[in-house]
Design a protein around this motif. Structure first.
Motif, short mmCIF file in Angstrom:
data_model
loop_
_atom_site.label_atom_id
_atom_site.label_comp_id
_atom_site.label_asym_id
_atom_site.label_seq_id
_atom_site.Cartn_x
_atom_site.Cartn_y
_atom_site.Cartn_z
N GLU B 85 1.40 20.20 1.85
CA GLU B 85 1.88 20.53 3.47
C GLU B 85 0.32 20.49 4.42
N ALA B 86 -0.63 21.28 3.59
CA ALA B 86 -1.42 21.53 4.37
C ALA B 86 -2.94 20.39 4.48
N VAL B 87 -2.47 19.19 3.93
CA VAL B 87 -3.37 18.34 4.31
C VAL B 87 -3.50 17.46 5.60
N VAL B 88 -2.46 17.62 5.59
CA VAL B 88 -2.12 16.34 6.88
C VAL B 88 -3.02 16.48 7.79
N PRO B 89 -4.00 17.53 8.29
CA PRO B 89 -4.33 17.08 9.67
C PRO B 89 -6.08 16.28 9.40
N GLN B 90 -5.88 16.84 7.73
CA GLN B 90 -7.12 15.57 6.69
C GLN B 90 -7.22 14.48 6.73
N ILE B 91 -5.86 14.04 6.38
CA ILE B 91 -5.03 13.15 5.66
C ILE B 91 -4.55 12.01 6.77
N VAL B 92 -4.29 12.72 8.11
CA VAL B 92 -4.34 11.51 9.26
C VAL B 92 -5.54 11.10 10.22
N ALA B 93 -6.98 12.31 9.72
CA ALA B 93 -7.45 12.08 9.89
C ALA B 93 -8.65 10.89 9.27
N ILE B 94 -8.80 10.94 8.09
CA ILE B 94 -9.04 10.08 7.50
C ILE B 94 -8.41 8.57 7.14
N GLY B 95 -7.18 8.23 7.13
CA GLY B 95 -6.18 7.40 7.29
C GLY B 95 -6.50 6.55 8.84
N ILE B 96 -6.43 6.93 9.69
CA ILE B 96 -6.35 6.31 11.05
C ILE B 96 -8.32 6.33 11.06
N VAL B 97 -9.37 6.57 11.00
CA VAL B 97 -10.33 6.70 11.54
C VAL B 97 -10.61 5.40 9.98
N ARG B 98 -10.44 5.39 9.08
CA ARG B 98 -11.03 4.43 8.06
C ARG B 98 -10.21 3.09 8.13
N GLU B 99 -9.19 3.05 8.36
CA GLU B 99 -7.90 2.20 7.79
C GLU B 99 -7.22 1.76 8.86
N LEU B 100 -5.72 2.77 9.31
CA LEU B 100 -4.83 2.03 10.19
C LEU B 100 -5.73 1.64 11.72
N GLY B 101 -6.95 2.97 12.41
CA GLY B 101 -7.47 2.32 13.54
C GLY B 101 -7.52 1.10 13.90
N PRO B 102 -8.31 0.64 12.82
CA PRO B 102 -9.43 -0.76 13.18
C PRO B 102 -7.96 -1.77 12.83
N VAL B 103 -7.53 -1.27 12.09
CA VAL B 103 -6.30 -2.44 11.75
C VAL B 103 -5.53 -2.79 12.90
N LEU B 104 -4.56 -2.10 12.55
CA LEU B 104 -3.66 -2.16 13.69
C LEU B 104 -4.39 -2.49 15.04
N VAL B 105 -5.15 -1.82 15.27
CA VAL B 105 -6.03 -2.45 16.76
C VAL B 105 -6.12 -4.00 16.37
N GLY B 106 -6.89 -4.34 15.50
CA GLY B 106 -7.42 -5.71 15.44
C GLY B 106 -6.43 -5.84 14.73
N LEU B 107 -5.14 -6.19 14.96
CA LEU B 107 -4.12 -7.32 15.00
C LEU B 107 -3.49 -6.67 16.35
N MET B 108 -3.41 -6.05 17.20
CA MET B 108 -2.76 -5.88 17.77
C MET B 108 -3.54 -6.67 18.86
N ILE B 109 -4.99 -6.76 18.68
CA ILE B 109 -5.97 -7.56 19.09
C ILE B 109 -5.48 -9.22 19.23
N ALA B 110 -5.03 -9.07 18.03
CA ALA B 110 -5.01 -10.75 17.35
C ALA B 110 -3.80 -11.21 18.07
N ALA B 111 -2.90 -10.03 17.69
CA ALA B 111 -1.19 -10.60 18.83
C ALA B 111 -1.49 -10.78 20.76
N ARG B 112 -2.49 -10.48 20.70
CA ARG B 112 -2.25 -10.06 22.04
C ARG B 112 -4.05 -10.98 23.16
N VAL B 113 -4.95 -11.02 23.11
CA VAL B 113 -5.55 -11.89 23.16
C VAL B 113 -5.76 -13.39 22.22
N THR B 114 -5.92 -12.83 20.66
CA THR B 114 -6.16 -14.48 20.28
C THR B 114 -5.37 -15.32 20.24
#
Lengths: 248, 260
Positions: B85-114
């Protein structure tokens, strides 16, 4: 002077222009008539370079329209589009002064606005219209704004694409009168595409009938009624019977 | 059905797809080169920066905060199965910064802006406004396309950066408020664990996804068919193409940055 020499244009298997040859002398008003889908708009777009013809020559003032400085070439033209083609995101005055706010004809903003308001007045619109957006205008007003934009930079040549389509007869009459007055006043060369025979009689010095991709008949408007050409006769009298098939 | 007919149909489909890819690639190159060619249209750029960047902030923020929170809950409950359970901060950080942040923002931009770019330009095309631009001596690639692409290249990585921070904040809030994590320890673990490459990859992905979103919107808009149906098809096609390309580009970029 505008010259089209044996201009051909096809879209896939559909040969729209099959060797169109036409001459429009400077300072005259030429109206091109013809059935829907006969290539009138295509011819106009070929002259402007919006569509590239497959073959043939288009000369404007003796120079090949497809070569040379494109900006300088387009600066000679003003165009009134069928639906107005006003830019939704810009207020009316910026639509009218579009050319004067950017590019080689750029003027200070205040001066461009002044010219826009003057042109709006010329087409019978009040200065208050200047700050409205196109969506806030009626169809007739949009046409007038389109006309004001077409003449804003005092072009040598003005094209009118179906200037009265969608307007009531009175507004159509107003637009026809305006076009005639402006063309005479500016000494511009005008080329109009229309189906509206009232427009033809009000605007034209000369007419040309486009049928089957070629000019079927051309001559002064005064001779239109006695041309003896069965195609032209059928068209101007709106008869279903004749050499032009009613169902195309 | 005759197998040869099937093969011919398949071949035609491949050729049509390749031709479309070729046209889109040429368009993308042309769009990028037009950014550097005068005349420039600062007013159009400012409007695009506002539309693509500033006005996308709420949707990006909401997406990021809920994703960060949900991720923290998932990692906590999943990690509990093997006392991690203690790895939550590390995995949240790595998951958001490396993967989910850019992908989800990209997809939201595709939906809204494209979709918005494609619909706007396609409507301009069917109402002859693009032809009007040309007759007014204005190059539509410079006036319409270049400002939108440049604005997306500038703002989407910024949105990704902001999304990353908000996503981590979402994970932090859930972890501290509901899961009993110590606030200072959570933050320290997050900061200590993230590496510069994680952040760089996130921002590079944002830039690429922004470019894809704007270029696809402009491409489908400029090549729209006639009428309302044409506008509808252009809009739908642009979002589909942008979303698929964003996911494909994400896979490739992840490989480039993090393949061992």
């Amino acid at each position: 002077m505008i010259q089209l020499e044996n201009v051909q244009k096809a879209f896939g298997n559909n040969r729209v222009l099959r060797g169109m040859t036409l001459e429009i002398k400077s300072g005259t008003s030429m109206v091109i008539i013809g059935g829907s889908g006969t290539g009138k708009s295509v011819a106009l777009k070929c002259i402007l370079g919006l569509i590239q013809p497959d073959s043939g020559k288009i000369l404007v003032d003796g120079k090949d329209a497809s070569t040379g400085d494109r900006d300088a070439f387009l600066a000679k033209f003003g165009m009134l589009f069928q639906g107005g083609a006003l830019f939704d995101s810009l207020p009316v005055w910026q639509n009218v002064a579009f050319r004067l706010l950017r590019g080689s004809l750029k003027r200070p903003q205040a001066e461009a606005r002044e010219i826009a308001i003057e042109k709006l007045r010329r087409v019978g619109l009040k200065a208050e219209v200047a700050d409205l957006f196109p969506a806030e205008l009626s169809g007739g007003m949009q046409k007038r704004v389109g006309l004001a934009r077409a003449i804003a930079a005092d072009p040598e040549i003005i094209f009118f694409d179906e200037p009265t389509t969608g307007l009531d007869p009175i507004m159509a009459g107003v637009i026809n009168e305006l076009i005639r007055e402006i063309v005479v006043e500016m000494g511009a060369t005008a080329m109009t595409i229309t189906h509206d025979m009232t427009s033809v009689r009000a605007i034209a010095d000369n007419i040309a009938m486009l049928h089957d991709g070629v000019i079927q008949w051309t001559g002064p408007v005064s001779k239109m009624d006695d041309s003896g050409d069965p195609y032209l006769d059928q068209f101007i009298n709106g008869r279903a019977e004749g050499p032009i098939e009613a169902v195309r | 059905m005759n197998p040869l007919t099937l093969l011919a149909q398949l071949g035609r489909m491949v050729l049509v797809t390749l031709a479309e890819v070729g046209r889109a690639s040429i368009f993308a190159w042309s769009a990028i080169t037009h950014i550097f060619r005068p005349p420039y249209y600062p007013r159009e750029l400012a409007i695009s920066l506002l539309q693509i960047g500033w006005l996308s902030l709420p949707v990006v923020g909401m997406t990021a905060i809920f994703t960060g929170g949900a991720l923290a809950l998932q990692i906590y409950s999943g990690g509990a199965r093997f006392d991690a359970e203690a790895v939550v901060p590390q995995i949240v950080a790595i998951g958001i910064v490396r993967e989910l942040g850019p992908v989800l923002v990209g997809l939201m931009i595709a939906a809204r802006v494209t979709s918005s770019i494609a619909a706007e330009i396609a409507t301009m095309k069917v109402t002859e406004q693009i032809d009007a631009l040309v007759t007014l001596s204005t190059n539509p690639m410079q006036y319409l396309v270049a400002p939108r692409v440049l604005a997306a290249l500038i703002t989407v990585p910024l949105l990704v950066g902001i999304g990353d921070i908000i996503g981590i904040a979402g994970g932090y809030t859930v972890s501290v408020q509901s899961l009993g994590f110590n606030s200072a320890t959570y933050l320290k673990n997050t900061v200590d664990f993230l590496e510069p490459l994680d952040i760089i990859s996130s921002l590079v992905k944002g830039t690429v996804f922004g470019g894809i979103s704007a270029v696809m919107g402009c491409y489908f808009g400029m090549n729209s068919g006639r009428g309302a149906q044409g506008v509808g098809r252009a809009t739908k096609g642009s979002v589909e193409a942008a979303a698929v390309l964003i996911l494909a580009a994400n896979f490739l970029l992840t490989g480039v940055f993090f393949s061992v």
